[in-house]
Write a protein that holds these residues in place. Sequence first.
Motif, PDB file in Angstrom:
ATOM      1  N   ILE A 139       0.707  -1.208  -0.002  1.00 24.23           N
ATOM      2  CA  ILE A 139       0.100   0.086  -0.010  1.00 24.23           C
ATOM      3  C   ILE A 139       1.026   1.368   0.033  1.00 24.23           C
ATOM      4  O   ILE A 139       1.846   1.368   0.835  1.00 24.23           O
ATOM      5  CB  ILE A 139      -0.983   0.062   1.267  1.00 24.23           C
ATOM      6  CG1 ILE A 139      -2.041  -1.228   1.255  1.00 24.23           C
ATOM      7  CG2 ILE A 139      -1.564   1.189   1.354  1.00 24.23           C
ATOM      8  CD1 ILE A 139      -2.775  -1.101   2.279  1.00 24.23           C
TER       9      ILE A 139
ATOM     10  N   HIS B 180      -0.592   4.449  -0.490  1.00 25.72           N
ATOM     11  CA  HIS B 180      -1.517   5.563   0.046  1.00 25.72           C
ATOM     12  C   HIS B 180      -3.078   4.926  -0.006  1.00 25.72           C
ATOM     13  O   HIS B 180      -3.423   4.346  -0.580  1.00 25.72           O
ATOM     14  CB  HIS B 180      -1.323   6.745  -1.081  1.00 25.72           C
ATOM     15  CG  HIS B 180      -2.115   7.999  -0.792  1.00 25.72           C
ATOM     16  ND1 HIS B 180      -1.856   8.917   0.217  1.00 25.72           N
ATOM     17  CD2 HIS B 180      -3.266   8.485  -1.322  1.00 25.72           C
ATOM     18  CE1 HIS B 180      -2.758   9.830   0.371  1.00 25.72           C
ATOM     19  NE2 HIS B 180      -3.636   9.602  -0.592  1.00 25.72           N
TER      20      HIS B 180
ATOM     21  N   ILE C 119      -7.599   2.606  -2.396  1.00 33.42           N
ATOM     22  CA  ILE C 119      -6.303   2.209  -1.867  1.00 33.42           C
ATOM     23  C   ILE C 119      -5.145   2.179  -3.164  1.00 33.42           C
ATOM     24  O   ILE C 119      -5.711   1.433  -4.095  1.00 33.42           O
ATOM     25  CB  ILE C 119      -6.352   0.512  -1.470  1.00 33.42           C
ATOM     26  CG1 ILE C 119      -7.539   0.499  -0.348  1.00 33.42           C
ATOM     27  CG2 ILE C 119      -4.775   0.087  -0.905  1.00 33.42           C
ATOM     28  CD1 ILE C 119      -7.901  -0.830  -0.064  1.00 33.42           C
TER      29      ILE C 119
ATOM     30  N   LEU D 148      -6.136   4.403  11.740  1.00 32.05           N
ATOM     31  CA  LEU D 148      -5.229   5.232  10.931  1.00 32.05           C
ATOM     32  C   LEU D 148      -4.692   6.386  11.753  1.00 32.05           C
ATOM     33  O   LEU D 148      -3.460   6.780  11.666  1.00 32.05           O
ATOM     34  CB  LEU D 148      -5.833   5.834   9.695  1.00 32.05           C
ATOM     35  CG  LEU D 148      -5.941   4.911   8.495  1.00 32.05           C
ATOM     36  CD1 LEU D 148      -7.066   5.403   7.529  1.00 32.05           C
ATOM     37  CD2 LEU D 148      -4.502   4.608   7.974  1.00 32.05           C
TER      38      LEU D 148
ATOM     39  N   GLN E 287      -2.539  -6.009   5.483  1.00 30.90           N
ATOM     40  CA  GLN E 287      -1.707  -4.851   5.591  1.00 30.90           C
ATOM     41  C   GLN E 287      -2.933  -3.623   6.022  1.00 30.90           C
ATOM     42  O   GLN E 287      -2.334  -2.499   6.624  1.00 30.90           O
ATOM     43  CB  GLN E 287      -1.238  -4.196   4.277  1.00 30.90           C
ATOM     44  CG  GLN E 287      -0.165  -5.129   3.543  1.00 30.90           C
ATOM     45  CD  GLN E 287       0.389  -4.538   2.545  1.00 30.90           C
ATOM     46  OE1 GLN E 287       0.511  -3.197   2.237  1.00 30.90           O
ATOM     47  NE2 GLN E 287       0.442  -5.456   1.497  1.00 30.90           N
ATOM     48  N   LEU E 288      -4.193  -3.721   5.873  1.00 27.56           N
ATOM     49  CA  LEU E 288      -5.090  -2.898   6.468  1.00 27.56           C
ATOM     50  C   LEU E 288      -5.490  -3.208   7.957  1.00 27.56           C
ATOM     51  O   LEU E 288      -6.399  -2.563   8.341  1.00 27.56           O
ATOM     52  CB  LEU E 288      -6.354  -3.033   5.374  1.00 27.56           C
ATOM     53  CG  LEU E 288      -6.315  -2.213   4.019  1.00 27.56           C
ATOM     54  CD1 LEU E 288      -7.429  -2.818   3.061  1.00 27.56           C
ATOM     55  CD2 LEU E 288      -5.955  -0.721   4.154  1.00 27.56           C
TER      56      LEU E 288
ATOM     57  N   THR F  34       0.643   0.282  10.685  1.00 30.05           N
ATOM     58  CA  THR F  34       1.926   0.729   9.913  1.00 30.05           C
ATOM     59  C   THR F  34       1.472   1.685   8.891  1.00 30.05           C
ATOM     60  O   THR F  34       2.510   2.240   8.136  1.00 30.05           O
ATOM     61  CB  THR F  34       2.305  -0.691   9.529  1.00 30.05           C
ATOM     62  OG1 THR F  34       1.651  -1.324   8.489  1.00 30.05           O
ATOM     63  CG2 THR F  34       2.979  -1.514  10.685  1.00 30.05           C
ATOM     64  N   ILE F  35       0.070   1.774   8.385  1.00 33.56           N
ATOM     65  CA  ILE F  35      -0.031   2.821   7.386  1.00 33.56           C
ATOM     66  C   ILE F  35       0.051   4.048   7.706  1.00 33.56           C
ATOM     67  O   ILE F  35      -0.597   4.682   8.594  1.00 33.56           O
ATOM     68  CB  ILE F  35      -1.150   2.337   6.654  1.00 33.56           C
ATOM     69  CG1 ILE F  35      -1.257   0.986   6.138  1.00 33.56           C
ATOM     70  CG2 ILE F  35      -1.619   3.478   5.425  1.00 33.56           C
ATOM     71  CD1 ILE F  35      -2.814   0.638   5.626  1.00 33.56           C
ATOM     72  N   SER F  36       0.933   4.980   7.269  1.00 33.93           N
ATOM     73  CA  SER F  36       0.953   6.259   7.636  1.00 33.93           C
ATOM     74  C   SER F  36       0.503   7.440   6.788  1.00 33.93           C
ATOM     75  O   SER F  36       0.358   8.740   6.807  1.00 33.93           O
ATOM     76  CB  SER F  36       2.439   6.625   8.187  1.00 33.93           C
ATOM     77  OG  SER F  36       3.160   6.525   7.154  1.00 33.93           O
ATOM     78  N   ASN F  37       0.736   6.817   5.418  1.00 38.32           N
ATOM     79  CA  ASN F  37      -0.087   7.742   4.435  1.00 38.32           C
ATOM     80  C   ASN F  37      -1.214   7.460   3.816  1.00 38.32           C
ATOM     81  O   ASN F  37      -1.701   6.771   3.124  1.00 38.32           O
ATOM     82  CB  ASN F  37       1.138   7.379   2.981  1.00 38.32           C
ATOM     83  CG  ASN F  37       0.975   8.425   1.902  1.00 38.32           C
ATOM     84  OD1 ASN F  37       0.346   9.431   2.069  1.00 38.32           O
ATOM     85  ND2 ASN F  37       1.575   7.932   0.810  1.00 38.32           N
ATOM     86  N   TYR F  38      -2.019   8.515   4.404  1.00 38.98           N
ATOM     87  CA  TYR F  38      -3.567   8.317   3.993  1.00 38.98           C
ATOM     88  C   TYR F  38      -4.129   9.990   4.180  1.00 38.98           C
ATOM     89  O   TYR F  38      -3.288  10.567   4.612  1.00 38.98           O
ATOM     90  CB  TYR F  38      -4.124   7.478   5.248  1.00 38.98           C
ATOM     91  CG  TYR F  38      -4.451   8.308   6.727  1.00 38.98           C
ATOM     92  CD1 TYR F  38      -5.694   8.971   7.008  1.00 38.98           C
ATOM     93  CD2 TYR F  38      -3.178   8.176   7.627  1.00 38.98           C
ATOM     94  CE1 TYR F  38      -5.518   9.723   7.977  1.00 38.98           C
ATOM     95  CE2 TYR F  38      -3.617   8.754   8.965  1.00 38.98           C
ATOM     96  CZ  TYR F  38      -4.514   9.696   9.056  1.00 38.98           C
ATOM     97  OH  TYR F  38      -4.656  10.241  10.320  1.00 38.98           O
TER      98      TYR F  38
END
Length: 193
Positions: free
Chosen positions: A5, A7, A26, A54, A165-166, A186-190
């Motif tokens: 992922i 973004h 996504i 998030l 991953q989500l 772990t997702i920081s680009n949103y």
Amino acid sequence: MSLLIQHIELNPKADNSQKLRFQLTIYLADTGNNLRKEIISLPCKEATYLWAWLDAKGVQKRSNAKALGYNKAGKLAQLISRRNIHSLNFKSDFEAYAFFKKHFDNSFLALLLGKDHDEIATKLEENNNYKVLGGYLGGETESKDKTRFKTFLLKNLKDATLVNQLLPEPLKNRSGKRIQNQFQFTISNYKIL
């Protein structure tokens, strides 16, 4: 071929044809660095879950996690009001309860307070410092929320790696052992539109 992922975007404007559904876009890259995107429509509970994680900023404890519960309550309020209230950060159970009681239909109180919402509401009215033990505010829905979110994603996305991953990941110590009841996202680009 694995997917990574790059973004994600959550559009909190409800789809007019479906009540309280939100578009999740996504943006992905595969191992060959080919870009693509997946678009799915999330129900309100799933959108709330994703946005809360998030925005969780770091590690969250999943056992009676008050901070995550307050975050979920705030994100739910933003989604159902269909407006971006940037400064909506609940600091107490009563503050969240009073906001929902004033602005929203009673059906959302069950999500906020848990299955005994009428009894809990009465206790909150009598004592502003009463600690809620159910619903989002009690932090006790996290396991059910994650299971429901994962099930929804598996039905609507083709790649299980992408689904994983989500989801929040267990926090591990230096030797790679899982730290009980501590998770990170772990997702920081949103972007929330």
